[in-house]
Each structure stands twice: as C-alpha cells, then as structure tokens.
Design a protein around this motif. Structure first.
Motif, PDB file in Angstrom:
ATOM      1  N   THR A  49       0.841  -1.202   0.000  1.00  0.00           N
ATOM      2  CA  THR A  49       0.000   0.000   0.000  1.00  0.00           C
ATOM      3  C   THR A  49       0.873   1.248   0.000  1.00  0.00           C
ATOM      4  O   THR A  49       0.586   2.231  -0.698  1.00  0.00           O
ATOM      5  CB  THR A  49      -0.945  -0.018   1.225  1.00  0.00           C
ATOM      6  OG1 THR A  49      -1.826  -1.137   1.085  1.00  0.00           O
ATOM      7  CG2 THR A  49      -1.770   1.244   1.330  1.00  0.00           C
ATOM      8  N   GLN A  85      -8.097  -0.364  -0.680  1.00  0.00           N
ATOM      9  CA  GLN A  85      -8.537  -1.656  -0.152  1.00  0.00           C
ATOM     10  C   GLN A  85      -9.987  -1.595   0.322  1.00  0.00           C
ATOM     11  O   GLN A  85     -10.717  -2.558   0.212  1.00  0.00           O
ATOM     12  CB  GLN A  85      -7.614  -2.109   0.987  1.00  0.00           C
ATOM     13  CG  GLN A  85      -6.275  -2.698   0.486  1.00  0.00           C
ATOM     14  CD  GLN A  85      -5.298  -3.066   1.608  1.00  0.00           C
ATOM     15  OE1 GLN A  85      -4.704  -2.180   2.225  1.00  0.00           O
ATOM     16  NE2 GLN A  85      -5.105  -4.335   1.863  1.00  0.00           N
ATOM     17  N   ASP A 161      -5.409  -1.050  -5.167  1.00  0.00           N
ATOM     18  CA  ASP A 161      -4.825  -1.658  -3.974  1.00  0.00           C
ATOM     19  C   ASP A 161      -5.742  -2.759  -3.452  1.00  0.00           C
ATOM     20  O   ASP A 161      -6.661  -2.479  -2.686  1.00  0.00           O
ATOM     21  CB  ASP A 161      -4.627  -0.587  -2.894  1.00  0.00           C
ATOM     22  CG  ASP A 161      -3.834  -1.125  -1.711  1.00  0.00           C
ATOM     23  OD1 ASP A 161      -3.385  -2.288  -1.754  1.00  0.00           O
ATOM     24  OD2 ASP A 161      -3.668  -0.367  -0.732  1.00  0.00           O
TER      25      ASP A 161
HETATM   26 MG   LIG Z   1      -2.059  -2.935   1.955  1.00  0.00          MG
END
Ligand SMILES: [Mg+2]
Ligand SMILES: Nc1ncnc2c1ncn2[C@@H]1O[C@H](COP(=O)(O)OP(=O)(O)OP(=O)(O)O)[C@@H](O)[C@H]1O
Length: 252
Positions: A49, A85, A161
């Motif tokens: 990330t 995410q 992500d």
């Molecule tokens: Mg991550």
C-alpha cells in the motif's frame, strides 16, 4: 529515451512512529510502460500500500522520486486514479455524488461533473444506482462506486490496492473482468497490488514480487499468456506453472 509512463526511482519510505523509525520501502526502482498491466504481490505488511500511495503522489517519499511521463510527481495528478482496499464511501452522499467527489473538490461545473459521473457509473455497470445510497449496495457494488470515483477524471493510469480483497471469489472474478475490460477499452495503464497470485497471473503482463518489509523487489515475472485471456486459461498448465513459480518466490 524514456518509454515509461510511471517510474519509481530509488524510492524509500521511512515512517516516523512512536517506536521509532520504521523502514517500509527500501530503495525500490521500477518502470511501468504505457498500456502495461503490472501486478505487485508480496506478503502482508511488506509495504505494498505504501508503494501505491507513493506512486499516486499521496505520500511523499523519504528518498528517491516518482516520475510521471518523465516529470517528477509532487502532488496527486488527475492522470492517476486510485482504488483503495476499502471503498471509503460517504454514507450521506448518493452513489453519483460519491463518484464525482474528485471533481467537486476541484470545483468543476456541476453539470459537467454529473455528466462525467454518469459516464463513470455506466462503465462499472451502476448507471441505475446513481441515486442510491451506499447502505443500499452490496460490497461488490460499493467497490464499483470506488472504481467509478477513480475513473471520473478520465485518468490514463489506474492504481488498484487489493480492490476486491474483501469480496467472495465469484464476485472478485467478475470484477476482475470489469477491470480488464476497462483497461483494454480505455487504454489504461494499470498497477494492481494483490496477494492473490492467481489473480495476478490472470490480469498482468508482468508481476513484481516484493520481499517482506522493508519492501524490495525480489523477483520479476513476465506473463506471456495471450490477450484477451482465453476462457479457462486459469486451468492451463502454463498458468499453473507460472503461479507456482511466483508462489515459490514469495518469502514470508
Ligand atoms: Mg495494503
Ligand atoms: N502511516 C503510517 N504510519 C506508520 N507506519 C505505517 C504507516 N503506513 C504503513 N505503515 C507501516 O508500514 C509497513 C507497510 O505497510 P503497508 O500498509 O504498506 O503494507 P501492505 O503490504 O499494504 O500490507 P497488507 O498486505 O496487509 O495490506 C507496515 O509495517 C505498517 O505498519
């Protein structure tokens, strides 16, 4: 000659934490070619990330730089869309008002913003839900709104992500096909972080494998499977062999 659209040049990131300095990314360099689909895999917590946020200009590097079409990146540019995410939708805003948030932040004319919002929602097959609220959506639909929000400025680079990490396998498969279609039809360059190896092999032209934190590039794989990916390619011997090789390269 510079043939990369996005480049990480000797990138390092140190976080200043209560426990002291935390080295998350250590001297990473790679370049993404225009139109390429690059996947980045690596163990949990290794710095994936962080790398994506550095590439998006959301996080300043401690050392090194990110180049967008050869120019140093200093702030998040409209050419780059990012899907996180988690969908991070605002519950009090309708689907379309969530999708056009980036345009509103830039004070785009409301009519134009709505029109772009409707286009982006159509791309993710959510046109009919423009006036719905996030609580009325399934998890997969929420992530599609997040995808529409990333597309609303017509970026040419899409950073993803683990966008479907929290979804069931079938929904995930279906949304990966949405991503592939968008990538192809909108001529996007895509960089996607995932810890699903088979997903990476299915989507990518190239896969970078990261080491445990601090993230360094420990291996690189070229995925020479035909495009568009033939039906059932996931069950072929070549596919299985590639996935196995990549699995072996990931150290936990
Ligand atoms: Mg991550
Ligand atoms: N804002 C921050 N402040 C301090 N430390 C951070 C911050 N963001 C990330 N870290 C640390 O940096 C390291 C890498 O985190 P990152 O979120 O990039 O990992 P990741 O590979 O995306 O993990 P996951 O697969 O679980 O999503 C971790 O040790 C994390 O605790």
């Amino acid at each position: 000659m510079n043939t990369s659209i996005l480049e990480a040049r000797a990138l390092s990131k140190i976080f200043d934490t209560a426990q002291g300095d935390l080295l998350a990314v250590a001297d990473i360099s790679f370049a993404v070619a225009p139109g390429e689909f690059l996947c980045i895999v690596g163990p949990s917590g290794c710095g994936k990330t962080t790398i994506l946020e550095l590439l998006a200009g959301l996080l300043p590097p401690t050392k090194g730089q990110v180049l967008l079409a050869g120019n140093p990146l200093v702030k998040p540019p409209p050419e780059i869309g990012i899907v996180f995410q988690k969908p991070n939708l605002m519950p009090w805003r309708t689907v379309i008002d969530n999708a056009i948030l980036p345009l509103q932040i830039q004070a785009a004319p409301p009519d134009k913003a709505k029109q772009s919002g409707r286009q982006a929602l159509a791309m993710v097959n959510l046109g009919e839900f423009a006036q719905a609220y996030p609580k009325e959506l399934s998890g997969g639909m929420e992530q599609r709104v997040a995808l529409a929000r990333a597309l609303v400025q017509q970026p040419n680079i899409l950073l993803l992500d683990e966008p479907f990490g929290a979804l069931d396998a079938l929904t995930r498969e279906r949304l990966n096909l949405v991503i592939l279609r968008l990538w192809q039809h909108q001529n996007l360059t895509a960089v996607m972080v995932t810890h699903n190896i088979r997903e990476a092999v299915f989507l990518a032209d190239r896969v970078l494998v990261l080491s445990p934190r601090p993230a360094t590039i420990s291996a690189e794989f070229i995925i020479n499977l035909p495009r568009p990916r033939p039906k059932g390619v996931e069950y072929s011997e070549t596919f299985g062999a590639l996935a196995y090789e990549i699995r072996q390269a990931i150290k936990e």
